[in-house]
Design an enzyme around this catalytic site. Structure first.
Site, short mmCIF file in Angstrom:
data_model
loop_
_atom_site.label_atom_id
_atom_site.label_comp_id
_atom_site.label_asym_id
_atom_site.label_seq_id
_atom_site.Cartn_x
_atom_site.Cartn_y
_atom_site.Cartn_z
N TYR A 31 -3.28 1.76 -10.33
CA TYR A 31 -1.94 2.36 -10.42
C TYR A 31 -1.43 2.34 -11.87
O TYR A 31 -0.49 3.07 -12.20
CB TYR A 31 -0.91 1.63 -9.54
CG TYR A 31 -1.16 1.68 -8.04
CD1 TYR A 31 -2.20 2.43 -7.49
CD2 TYR A 31 -0.35 0.98 -7.17
CE1 TYR A 31 -2.42 2.45 -6.12
CE2 TYR A 31 -0.56 1.00 -5.80
CZ TYR A 31 -1.61 1.73 -5.29
OH TYR A 31 -1.81 1.74 -3.92
N HIS A 88 -10.30 -1.92 -3.02
CA HIS A 88 -9.52 -0.69 -2.86
C HIS A 88 -10.19 0.40 -2.02
O HIS A 88 -9.53 1.21 -1.40
CB HIS A 88 -9.16 -0.13 -4.24
CG HIS A 88 -7.88 0.63 -4.27
ND1 HIS A 88 -7.02 0.63 -5.33
CD2 HIS A 88 -7.28 1.43 -3.34
CE1 HIS A 88 -5.97 1.39 -5.07
NE2 HIS A 88 -6.10 1.88 -3.87
#
Ligand code: A2P
Length: 260
Positions: free
Chosen positions: A39, A97
Site C-alpha cells: 500500500y 498477501h
C-alpha cells in the site's frame, strides 16, 4: 480478538490525507487498522498511530507481506522493515498477501517463525481460495487465523466463507463497498431507505451479518464516521433475501481463482 470493523488503508497514499484520515478514524472509534507493504503507507500509518501512542494496547494493527517479499531470504527482513515503518515492535496480525504459486509454501514457514518470535500476535493469509487453504491446512504447524478476501454483496463467496468458518478461520472482507461501485443499486437503496441508513452502511452491516470483518476505506470524515454507525438496525428476512439476490460474482480486485 479481531475488532468487528477495521479501517481499510488501500489507496490511501497521500501522506497528509492518510494521517488525517487515521486521526479522524481514531476519534470516530476505529481501533483496527489494515495496511500492507504494497500500500506504500506503512510509514504514514506508523506516524499517525504513534501520535496516538497511549492507545497502543487497544489498537489492532495488520500488515501484509508483499508478493515480491515472499522469498525465503526476503520475508523476515521485509517484516523488520514493516515494523520499523509502523514504529511498533509487534503487529497484531500479519498476512501473506497472495497465494503466489512458487513461494507461498516456504513463505508460510517463515510466517510461523515470525509468529513464534512474538512479533506477530497472529498470522494469516489473504486472497486464498478453498484449494489454497486445503493445501496450507494439510502442511502447516500454525493454522492461519484469518483469510482476508474481497467480499461484498456483489461477491458473496458463500462456499469460501462456510469453509473458513467451519475451521475457525476468521474471514475479513476487503473492498466491502466494492470500491464504491454499486452503491447506487436500487435494492440497496430500498433497504437503506427502509432502515434510515445509507447504502454503504447496508453493505458493511451485511458483512457483519455474514460473520465477516469488513475493512471499509474512506478518506472523508463524514463517511469514516458513518461507516461505523451500522448497529442500530436489524435486517429482516425480506432484506436478507434481497441482499442474497445481489450476488453476481463481481470482482473489483485480484482474482486468485485460477492461481495454481
Ligand atoms: P472515499 O475515500 O472518497 O470516501 P472499499 O472500502 O470497498 O475499497 O471502497 C472504498 C471506496 O468507497 C472509496 O472510493 C471511498 O471513497 C468510497 N466510500 C467509502 N465510504 C463511502 C460511503 N460511506 N459512501 C460512499 N462512498 C464511500
Amino acid at each position: 480478538m479481531v475488532p468487528e470493523i477495521g479501517f481499510g488503508l488501500w489507496r490511501n497514499t497521500d501522506r497528509a490525507e492518510c494521517i488525517n484520515s487515521i486521526k479522524t478514524a481514531l476519534v470516530a472509534g476505529y481501533r483496527h487498522f489494515d495496511t500492507a507493504q504494497v500500500y506504500g503507507n506503512e510509514a504514514y500509518v506508523g506516524e499517525a498511530l504513534t501520535a496516538a501512542a497511549g492507545a497502543r494496547p487497544e489498537l489492532f494493527i495488520t500488515t501484509k507481506i508483499a508478493n515480491a517479499n515472499q522469498d525465503w531470504d526476503d520475508l523476515i527482513p521485509s517484516f523488520d522493515q514493516s515494523l520499523q515503518n509502523l514504529q511498533v515492535d509487534y503487529v497484531d496480525l500479519l498476512l501473506l498477501h497472495f497465494p503466489v504459486t512458487e513461494t507461498r509454501r516456504p513463505a508460510w514457514r517463515r510466517m510461523e517463525e515470525v509468529y513464534k518470535s512474538g512479533r506477530a500476535k497472529a498470522i494469516g493469509v489473504s486472497n486464498y481460495t478453498i484449494r489454497h487453504l486445503e493445501e496450507l491446512l494439510a502442511e502447516c504447524i500454525i493454522k492461519p487465523a484469518v483469510n482476508q478476501v474481497e467480499l461484498h454483496v456483489f461477491l458473496q463467496q458463500p462456499e469460501l466463507v462456510k469453509f473458513c468458518q467451519a475451521r475457525d478461520i476468521i474471514v475479513e472482507a476487503y473492498s466491502p463497498l466494492a470500491h464504491g461501485q454499486g452503491l447506487d443499486n436500487p435494492i440497496l437503496a430500498k433497504i437503506a431507505a427502509k432502515h434510515h441508513k445509507n447504502p454503504a452502511q447496508i453493505m458493511i452491516r451485511w458483512c457483519i451479518e455474514m460473520g465477516a470483518v469488513p475493512l471499509p476505506k474512506s478518506t472523508h470524515p463524514g463517511r469514516i464516521k458513518s461507516n461505523l454507525d451500522v448497529y442500530d438496525f436489524q435486517f429482516d428476512s425480506e432484506d436478507l433475501a434481497d441482499l442474497k439476490s445481489l450476488d453476481q460474482n463481481f470482482r473489483t480486485c485480484w482474482d486468485p481463482t485460477h492461481v495454481a
